[in-house]
Design a protein around this motif. Sequence first.
Motif, PDB file in Angstrom:
ATOM      1  N   VAL A 148      -5.163  -8.115   0.507  1.00 51.05           N
ATOM      2  CA  VAL A 148      -4.592  -7.090  -0.370  1.00 51.05           C
ATOM      3  C   VAL A 148      -3.681  -7.709  -1.426  1.00 51.05           C
ATOM      4  CG1 VAL A 148      -4.779  -5.266   1.350  1.00 51.05           C
ATOM      5  CG2 VAL A 148      -2.621  -6.533   1.152  1.00 51.05           C
TER       6      VAL A 148
ATOM      7  N   ILE B   1      -1.427   8.804   1.200  1.00 55.53           N
ATOM      8  CA  ILE B   1      -1.562   7.697   2.138  1.00 55.53           C
ATOM      9  C   ILE B   1      -1.164   8.159   3.531  1.00 55.53           C
ATOM     10  CG2 ILE B   1      -0.811   5.357   2.692  1.00 55.53           C
ATOM     11  CD1 ILE B   1      -0.166   5.103  -0.363  1.00 55.53           C
TER      12      ILE B   1
ATOM     13  N   TRP C 279      -4.112   2.078   7.055  1.00 51.50           N
ATOM     14  CA  TRP C 279      -3.661   2.847   5.903  1.00 51.50           C
ATOM     15  C   TRP C 279      -4.898   3.475   5.270  1.00 51.50           C
ATOM     16  CZ3 TRP C 279      -2.219  -1.842   7.534  1.00 51.50           C
ATOM     17  CH2 TRP C 279      -0.858  -2.085   7.760  1.00 51.50           C
TER      18      TRP C 279
ATOM     19  N   LEU D  18      -5.505  -0.440  -6.056  1.00 54.54           N
ATOM     20  CA  LEU D  18      -4.649  -0.921  -4.969  1.00 54.54           C
ATOM     21  C   LEU D  18      -4.284  -2.393  -5.154  1.00 54.54           C
ATOM     22  CD1 LEU D  18      -6.498   0.587  -1.862  1.00 54.54           C
ATOM     23  CD2 LEU D  18      -4.954   1.718  -3.472  1.00 54.54           C
TER      24      LEU D  18
ATOM     25  N   PRO E 292      -2.083   8.775  -5.185  1.00 58.96           N
ATOM     26  CA  PRO E 292      -2.811   8.696  -3.917  1.00 58.96           C
ATOM     27  C   PRO E 292      -2.044   9.342  -2.776  1.00 58.96           C
ATOM     28  CG  PRO E 292      -1.789   6.597  -4.428  1.00 58.96           C
ATOM     29  CD  PRO E 292      -1.582   7.477  -5.622  1.00 58.96           C
TER      30      PRO E 292
ATOM     31  N   LEU F 129     -10.898  -0.414  -4.844  1.00 62.04           N
ATOM     32  CA  LEU F 129      -9.773  -1.299  -4.532  1.00 62.04           C
ATOM     33  C   LEU F 129      -8.979  -1.658  -5.785  1.00 62.04           C
ATOM     34  CD1 LEU F 129     -11.448  -3.721  -1.969  1.00 62.04           C
ATOM     35  CD2 LEU F 129     -10.034  -1.705  -1.506  1.00 62.04           C
TER      36      LEU F 129
ATOM     37  N   VAL G 133      -6.059   5.522   2.146  1.00 65.43           N
ATOM     38  CA  VAL G 133      -5.589   5.859   0.809  1.00 65.43           C
ATOM     39  C   VAL G 133      -6.611   6.792   0.168  1.00 65.43           C
ATOM     40  CG1 VAL G 133      -4.814   4.952  -1.407  1.00 65.43           C
ATOM     41  CG2 VAL G 133      -4.545   3.563   0.659  1.00 65.43           C
TER      42      VAL G 133
ATOM     43  N   VAL H 277       2.141   0.778  -4.418  1.00 62.25           N
ATOM     44  CA  VAL H 277       0.994   1.412  -5.066  1.00 62.25           C
ATOM     45  C   VAL H 277       1.276   2.835  -5.570  1.00 62.25           C
ATOM     46  CG1 VAL H 277      -1.314   2.361  -4.590  1.00 62.25           C
ATOM     47  CG2 VAL H 277      -0.801  -0.027  -4.050  1.00 62.25           C
TER      48      VAL H 277
ATOM     49  N   ILE I 225       0.815  -1.212   0.000  1.00 63.98           N
ATOM     50  CA  ILE I 225       0.000   0.000   0.000  1.00 63.98           C
ATOM     51  C   ILE I 225       0.851   1.265   0.000  1.00 63.98           C
ATOM     52  CG2 ILE I 225      -1.761   1.306   1.255  1.00 63.98           C
ATOM     53  CD1 ILE I 225      -2.778  -1.279  -0.056  1.00 63.98           C
TER      54      ILE I 225
END
Length: 209
Positions: free
Chosen positions: A187, A165, A153, A206, A163, A203, A155, A127, A123
């Motif tokens: 994830v 974060i 996290w 991600l 993004p 999602l 996002v 990402v 993440i």
Amino acid sequence: MPTCPGWTVSRLVAHLARVQSWVVNALADPSGRQVEADRPPRDWEELLPWWDERREEMLTGLADPETPAWLPFTRYPQVARSWARRQAHEAAIHRLDAEHALTAEPPLVFDPEFAADGVDELIAWMVPTRRDWSKSAHSGVAVVHATDVDRAWAVRLSSGMPPEITAEVVAGDVTIAGPADAVYRRVWGRPSSAVVTGSTELLEPLAAP
């Protein structure tokens, strides 16, 4: 990274061996100019010792965490310790794949702190820099919460922007929540008991490679 259905143990071994040969070559050429993965043998009896050799070479190369090394992930420090982290999670997720290839409900449970680090690696490190965000149309907040280690996290996705974060639990448009082991699996696109609520389309950006 493909999910576990369809993987066989031999295919997983070949994949790991190939990736670890890539790491060996990345350690040997920190410039990255000539770094390519080697092609593993097709025959199982040849593949196993070839994998053993690549793994031992990789571990030797990772002994000094500050050794310069090329990585394709621009957010990572270009040193051996970054590869050590990446390969720890590469091996862990594919070990899970191997166990799923043998049984529908493998007994493997990851240490919560290790699992949380695997969530963080994806993440917070992978990402943000792995795609051209100028073409993204996603807007909203995705929250990933590993409840047993109290790590989160948030996002924040904005159309056409990378993004943002932060490490906090906030009200999100979509949430993944559960023990770190379950969130880690979710994830990275593996079977998981983590609870997902809200707008799941957020999602997509991600998703694990």
